[in-house]
Scaffold this motif. Sequence first.
Motif, PDB file in Angstrom:
ATOM      1  N   GLN A 375      14.524 -40.239 -42.660  1.00  0.00           N
ATOM      2  CA  GLN A 375      15.017 -38.884 -42.921  1.00  0.00           C
ATOM      3  C   GLN A 375      14.884 -37.981 -41.701  1.00  0.00           C
ATOM      4  O   GLN A 375      15.776 -37.168 -41.420  1.00  0.00           O
ATOM      5  CB  GLN A 375      14.263 -38.301 -44.122  1.00  0.00           C
ATOM      6  CG  GLN A 375      14.554 -39.035 -45.426  1.00  0.00           C
ATOM      7  CD  GLN A 375      13.673 -38.587 -46.574  1.00  0.00           C
ATOM      8  OE1 GLN A 375      12.582 -38.035 -46.369  1.00  0.00           O
ATOM      9  NE2 GLN A 375      14.123 -38.807 -47.793  1.00  0.00           N
ATOM     10  N   GLY A 378      17.399 -39.360 -39.034  1.00  0.00           N
ATOM     11  CA  GLY A 378      18.795 -39.321 -39.468  1.00  0.00           C
ATOM     12  C   GLY A 378      19.526 -40.628 -39.271  1.00  0.00           C
ATOM     13  O   GLY A 378      20.752 -40.635 -39.136  1.00  0.00           O
ATOM     14  N   ASN A 379      18.794 -41.764 -39.264  1.00  0.00           N
ATOM     15  CA  ASN A 379      19.440 -43.072 -39.149  1.00  0.00           C
ATOM     16  C   ASN A 379      18.517 -44.144 -39.707  1.00  0.00           C
ATOM     17  O   ASN A 379      17.333 -43.902 -39.960  1.00  0.00           O
ATOM     18  CB  ASN A 379      19.823 -43.383 -37.699  1.00  0.00           C
ATOM     19  CG  ASN A 379      18.621 -43.493 -36.791  1.00  0.00           C
ATOM     20  OD1 ASN A 379      17.905 -44.494 -36.817  1.00  0.00           O
ATOM     21  ND2 ASN A 379      18.373 -42.458 -35.991  1.00  0.00           N
ATOM     22  N   GLU A 418      27.951 -47.826 -33.669  1.00  0.00           N
ATOM     23  CA  GLU A 418      27.805 -46.859 -34.755  1.00  0.00           C
ATOM     24  C   GLU A 418      28.591 -47.356 -35.967  1.00  0.00           C
ATOM     25  O   GLU A 418      29.475 -46.679 -36.478  1.00  0.00           O
ATOM     26  CB  GLU A 418      28.255 -45.460 -34.327  1.00  0.00           C
ATOM     27  CG  GLU A 418      29.584 -45.401 -33.577  1.00  0.00           C
ATOM     28  CD  GLU A 418      29.915 -44.005 -33.090  1.00  0.00           C
ATOM     29  OE1 GLU A 418      29.093 -43.095 -33.332  1.00  0.00           O
ATOM     30  OE2 GLU A 418      30.973 -43.823 -32.486  1.00  0.00           O
ATOM     31  N   GLY A 422      27.664 -41.592 -39.964  1.00  0.00           N
ATOM     32  CA  GLY A 422      27.212 -40.634 -40.968  1.00  0.00           C
ATOM     33  C   GLY A 422      25.706 -40.657 -41.173  1.00  0.00           C
ATOM     34  O   GLY A 422      24.967 -41.379 -40.499  1.00  0.00           O
ATOM     35  N   GLU A 423      25.263 -39.846 -42.123  1.00  0.00           N
ATOM     36  CA  GLU A 423      23.850 -39.726 -42.430  1.00  0.00           C
ATOM     37  C   GLU A 423      23.446 -40.773 -43.463  1.00  0.00           C
ATOM     38  O   GLU A 423      24.226 -41.116 -44.358  1.00  0.00           O
ATOM     39  CB  GLU A 423      23.548 -38.329 -42.980  1.00  0.00           C
ATOM     40  CG  GLU A 423      23.729 -37.209 -41.973  1.00  0.00           C
ATOM     41  CD  GLU A 423      22.694 -37.272 -40.860  1.00  0.00           C
ATOM     42  OE1 GLU A 423      21.511 -37.535 -41.167  1.00  0.00           O
ATOM     43  OE2 GLU A 423      23.068 -37.070 -39.690  1.00  0.00           O
ATOM     44  N   SER A 425      21.857 -42.369 -46.759  1.00  0.00           N
ATOM     45  CA  SER A 425      21.622 -41.931 -48.131  1.00  0.00           C
ATOM     46  C   SER A 425      20.617 -42.895 -48.738  1.00  0.00           C
ATOM     47  O   SER A 425      20.963 -44.019 -49.125  1.00  0.00           O
ATOM     48  CB  SER A 425      22.934 -41.938 -48.931  1.00  0.00           C
ATOM     49  OG  SER A 425      22.700 -41.607 -50.285  1.00  0.00           O
ATOM     50  N   GLY A 657      24.465 -44.528 -41.744  1.00  0.00           N
ATOM     51  CA  GLY A 657      23.352 -44.178 -40.872  1.00  0.00           C
ATOM     52  C   GLY A 657      22.773 -45.330 -40.095  1.00  0.00           C
ATOM     53  O   GLY A 657      21.739 -45.169 -39.437  1.00  0.00           O
TER      54      GLY A 657
END
Length: 704
Positions: A375, A378-379, A418, A422-423, A425, A657
Amino acid sequence: MDGPRVHPMREVRSMFNLFGRRSKSRSKLVFPAPKEPQTPSISTQDALEQEISQELMGPPLPNESQMRQDREAVKAENAKVYARDLNFDGEIRLLRIQPGSGPLFASLEYASLDSAPAYDALSYCWGAQQQMEPVTIDDKDDFRLSRHLHSAMLRLRRPDRVRLIWIDVICVNQANIAERNRSVQLMWKIYANAHRVIVWVGETEPEAPTCKRLFAGESHHETQLVWCTQPGLAALEHDHVTKKLGDTLQTLEWQSATNGGDVWWKRLWVIQEFSRAKHHPTVYVGPHAISWAFFAQLMRTESHDRLPLFHHLRTREEQSLLQLLFMAKDFYCSDPRDRIYALLGLVKGGQTTILPDYSEAVPRVYEDATLYLIQSEGNLDVLLDGRLERDGGGYPTWVPHFTQLRDRALVRSKDGYEAGLGEPSVSLVPAMRSNSLHLGCAACHSATGRALRLKAVPFGGIASRSTENTLPAPDSTHRTILTRHGQIQKAELSRPLQTLEQVLDELKVDFKKEPTLPLDRSTGIGYLILDYMFGGIRSAVDEYTRIDHIRFEDAAKQRARREMDRLAAKFGIHLTAARKLDMTLTAVWENAFLTVRHKAIYTPDGDTRRLLLGDHQEMYHVPAKLRRRDFFATAEGFIGMGPAMLEVGDEVVVPFGASRPFIIRSHGDHHVLIGDAVVPGIMSGQLVNLCNEGSMQTKDYLLR
């Protein structure tokens, strides 16, 4: 003087043995074949390394369970010395070491951390707990300490006045969990407020008297003489202490490396203790007290600096917990929970959602820490550590091994992976009921069994994979290879692109069948070989441009083209310009790839080293984690590379992420994490983009 100029293609041909030259050397070393019918790739060299490692381990360590019981008994007995518990409003205990000689006498006093009298703080390693010595504290003569700490107190004791000092194992009731938890939160402030931090390295001359203090400290507030010598003439006059201490520290380093002995500069807690000190600490080594600058000088040689992290910490740069964990992964701690707790006081911003709690089981602490790292960063890349196998070991497979963290820059690679734009979840799911446990899953039987729920885009199941038998070592390794089936194969490449043909034969991809997904399905073997070789340090994409600088001889070029055409016809591959380039890269790198796969280190000859490795590298080394990777193909015919532990039937998913796709294995109502993958065609977020357009659906997975 420059040597004669050699044609570039001759150099490349000489280095890689592309066109079938064979070495006359043969190895006579043969290893017994394991009983398993088929296992992931592992070289004979790795097997030998494992056997040697087991031989060097020596006799078994003392029973850990008994040692733990003994430590707890000492804590309970020592707890009788405390008159009362600490208040949780910043109160601390300080130890008053009485002056004199002979047996040690001390007393405890209580003070507010914000208004405490001037005190020193000791930074040390606890030492072996089997050898204990008694100390009299507050008229109770049965407080037991490790011999290492007892020696420190003898050296710290002044001849003529009291020393007021904070020592964790004495000033904190180790049997009181709540007090330990609170003290860990205050640790950074205890060392920051200390008048002086003193480092105790260890006793080196038990019979020698403590040296007289003849030199003042660095602080402009210092009024006492605190050092017995300083570098240069003073050290020479002081029994040539530079030579003496240098040899002593080198011996301690050697003992630590060979026997696992404790040394101050490898203990995890000292990172916080050192970095929070107002001034550089004073260092005690046996009877000597020296400045930090002198100590750092002694710890540095022409080729090696034992204190690089400590130099960095004095810059006061704020770090995230993940950065701190990565930098401190080679430091040790006796309590596994301290792998996290010992660094909390250094975290950027000074606040985390993690609160020290020594009543929590270790797996639960690591699960909470992993969720925090996901968290805060962020990945999901923190999950991808350097282990060869994620076998649980009492922990869920999604919890990383914090001593084997991988640099995220290498996980993303120079090409900027990548896959999961995105982030992330994610959330933690409580332990399952026992009737849903998978019998063969170590993670199912971990201490808590909590799962990590994550959202990902499913990509497909693994339909086929390569093995060690697919890719024997090339002739340049000068050895024969014993396969897992007990067969001896002669190691050779008889023609260019033989590696490509062997892999495609094993994977059985039907290139004539168009995939249902609107993605570019390239063979990509050349790219995967480069990714394998470079390990994220160099860009594989750049090599597609550099290939233009290799000039093939006409005969070699024609032979390579014939092989491309033959393989294209055999496997139904449409030869686009991009695929021809990828095949060319495969031909150039395949021999080096196979050499590294079986030998770990590849040493090229001649000036072409600069083409392959750069101007400053003499050899190329690929860690075991990266070497033990195999090719696979999905049901849709996409080719990738993943950990050697993968199996047919495993699933490839792209979590939001995550820089790389994950390979996971179904265990009924949950999955376990096998490792990461590289799949050309989906490494730049293509699946997430298709998902955003509505062409693909996401799915929640439970990882245990």
